[in-house]
Scaffold this motif. Structure first.
Motif, mmCIF file in Angstrom:
data_model
loop_
_atom_site.group_PDB
_atom_site.id
_atom_site.type_symbol
_atom_site.label_atom_id
_atom_site.label_comp_id
_atom_site.label_asym_id
_atom_site.label_seq_id
_atom_site.Cartn_x
_atom_site.Cartn_y
_atom_site.Cartn_z
ATOM 1 N N SER A 159 0.860 -1.177 0.000
ATOM 2 C CA SER A 159 0.000 0.000 0.000
ATOM 3 C C SER A 159 0.894 1.225 0.000
ATOM 4 C CB SER A 159 -0.918 0.014 1.230
ATOM 5 O OG SER A 159 -0.164 0.271 2.405
ATOM 6 N N LEU A 160 0.321 2.374 -0.311
ATOM 7 C CA LEU A 160 1.104 3.605 -0.274
ATOM 8 C C LEU A 160 1.517 3.944 1.152
ATOM 9 C CD1 LEU A 160 -0.689 5.928 -2.862
ATOM 10 C CD2 LEU A 160 1.291 4.431 -3.176
ATOM 11 N N VAL A 161 0.679 3.607 2.108
ATOM 12 C CA VAL A 161 1.018 3.875 3.506
ATOM 13 C C VAL A 161 2.256 3.077 3.918
ATOM 14 C CG1 VAL A 161 0.218 3.671 5.889
ATOM 15 C CG2 VAL A 161 -1.353 4.464 4.120
ATOM 16 N N SER A 162 2.364 1.858 3.413
ATOM 17 C CA SER A 162 3.529 1.019 3.732
ATOM 18 C C SER A 162 4.539 1.031 2.588
ATOM 19 C CB SER A 162 3.087 -0.418 4.029
ATOM 20 O OG SER A 162 2.462 -1.000 2.889
ATOM 21 N N VAL A 219 6.681 2.555 -13.229
ATOM 22 C CA VAL A 219 5.255 2.473 -13.550
ATOM 23 C C VAL A 219 4.426 3.096 -12.426
ATOM 24 C CG1 VAL A 219 3.318 0.925 -14.018
ATOM 25 C CG2 VAL A 219 5.583 0.403 -14.952
ATOM 26 N N LEU A 220 4.762 2.767 -11.191
ATOM 27 C CA LEU A 220 4.010 3.302 -10.057
ATOM 28 C C LEU A 220 4.190 4.811 -9.939
ATOM 29 C CD1 LEU A 220 4.684 0.544 -7.359
ATOM 30 C CD2 LEU A 220 2.859 0.663 -9.066
ATOM 31 N N CYS A 242 -2.497 -2.267 -5.027
ATOM 32 C CA CYS A 242 -1.966 -0.953 -4.664
ATOM 33 C C CYS A 242 -2.083 0.015 -5.841
ATOM 34 C CB CYS A 242 -0.513 -1.094 -4.221
ATOM 35 S SG CYS A 242 0.303 0.468 -3.810
ATOM 36 N N LEU A 243 -1.750 -0.454 -7.028
ATOM 37 C CA LEU A 243 -1.822 0.395 -8.216
ATOM 38 C C LEU A 243 -3.256 0.825 -8.500
ATOM 39 C CD1 LEU A 243 -0.676 1.641 -10.827
ATOM 40 C CD2 LEU A 243 -0.873 -0.621 -11.888
ATOM 41 N N ARG A 244 -4.163 -0.124 -8.479
ATOM 42 C CA ARG A 244 -5.544 0.164 -8.874
ATOM 43 C C ARG A 244 -6.313 0.960 -7.831
ATOM 44 N NH1 ARG A 244 -6.228 -6.103 -10.700
ATOM 45 N NH2 ARG A 244 -5.448 -5.922 -12.842
#
Length: 296
Positions: free
Chosen positions: A3-6, A26-27, A93-95
């Motif tokens: 996740s973005l948080v982690s 890509v991210l 996480c991406l979506r």
């Protein structure tokens, strides 16, 4: 579990994978997308869903192979590269984290929305769905790089490569301490052999103090979340993945503690204006000892 948080965990995995730097790209592109970019990305995707389904059978087989290799990991080289997360976690996480603003039925934002105004996860428009598919294909190709055939990897990545030519270059928002963070990332990306040795030496010296390092990282990550700098913090961690690749830091060193030292420093700098002095010192002092003070 990604996740973005982690983001430090995500970065740790990507920093040790053969295609990790490409996956980070890509991210990062996903983090910088705006509504005006979606058409350009979506138009790069072929309408041949059968061909894409065939490619994703290859992806599924490669992902299963990765899981099997990790389950039977015995050699040190395998353990050093074994990710904590999975392809499914990366795509989630991406979506739903990076592209969460493309979900819902409210009018799309002209620029990247802040965490407080994101639309609920309900549905994507056809254009947003196709754009997400382009990024997902490229992320999968990079994440499973060594397990896919060259042909499958090329076909999965081709739409993303085509879309890049139509997208503007954007500088990532790295928060109030952006100048310091960019200086740190620039230093890491151009490490000399002597600096690498010093970094490893400090990493070895700091390793006995991991019991207080983990709570310090947790405090910094919590501050990133509460201050609304989650996307900026994730971008900084992903840029660190690419900086380590540019410097050619061996995977064994990254797995052995160099990532933790640098990632902790990046996380602390992201919220340096909010952290208590003890936490900031715990995360930044090892970096300063190895690399010297930042001049910004």
């Amino acid at each position: 579990m990604y996740s973005l948080v982690s983001a430090p965990v995500l970065g740790f995995d990507l920093s040790r994978l053969q295609g990790g730097s490409a996956a980070a790209d890509v991210l990062l592109r996903g983090l910088s997308l705006t509504v005006s970019d979606l058409d350009a990305v979506a138009s790069a995707r072929s309408d041949d869903d059968w061909d894409r389904a065939d490619l994703w059978r290859d992806v599924d087989a490669a992902a299963q192979q990765r899981r099997a290799v990790n389950a039977d990991a015995g050699g040190l080289a395998v353990v050093e590269r074994a990710p904590l997360g999975t392809l499914d976690g990366l795509l989630h996480c991406l979506r739903y984290d990076i592209l969460d603003w493309t979900w819902g039925n409210r009018p799309a934002q002209a620029t990247m929305p802040t965490p407080q105004v994101r639309a609920p996860r309900q549905r994507q428009s056809e254009v947003a769905s196709k754009a997400t598919g382009v990024l997902s294909d490229a992320a999968a190709a990079a994440y499973l790089r060594e397990l896919l055939t060259d042909e499958s990897r090329r076909r999965l990545s081709a739409p993303y490569a085509a879309a890049l030519r139509a997208l503007p270059e954007r500088e990532h928002d790295l928060g109030p301490q952006a100048d310091e963070l960019r200086q740190l990332l620039s230093r890491v990306g151009s490490l000399s052999p002597a600096q690498m040795r010093q970094l490893n030496k400090v990493t070895d010296t700091s390793r006995p103090g991991l019991t207080d390092w983990a709570p310090a990282v947790h405090s910094a990550s919590w501050a990133v979340f509460l201050s609304g700098r989650v996307r900026a913090g994730a971008a900084a961690q992903l840029l660190l993945v690419q900086a380590l690749d540019r410097a050619g830091v061996p995977v064994s060193d990254r797995a052995g503690g160099v990532w933790n030292l640098l990632s902790g420093a990046v996380q602390a700098l992201m919220v340096r204006d909010l952290l208590d002095s003890a936490t900031a010192r715990r995360l930044l002092d090892p970096y300063f000892t190895a690399m010297g003070p930042l001049s910004v």
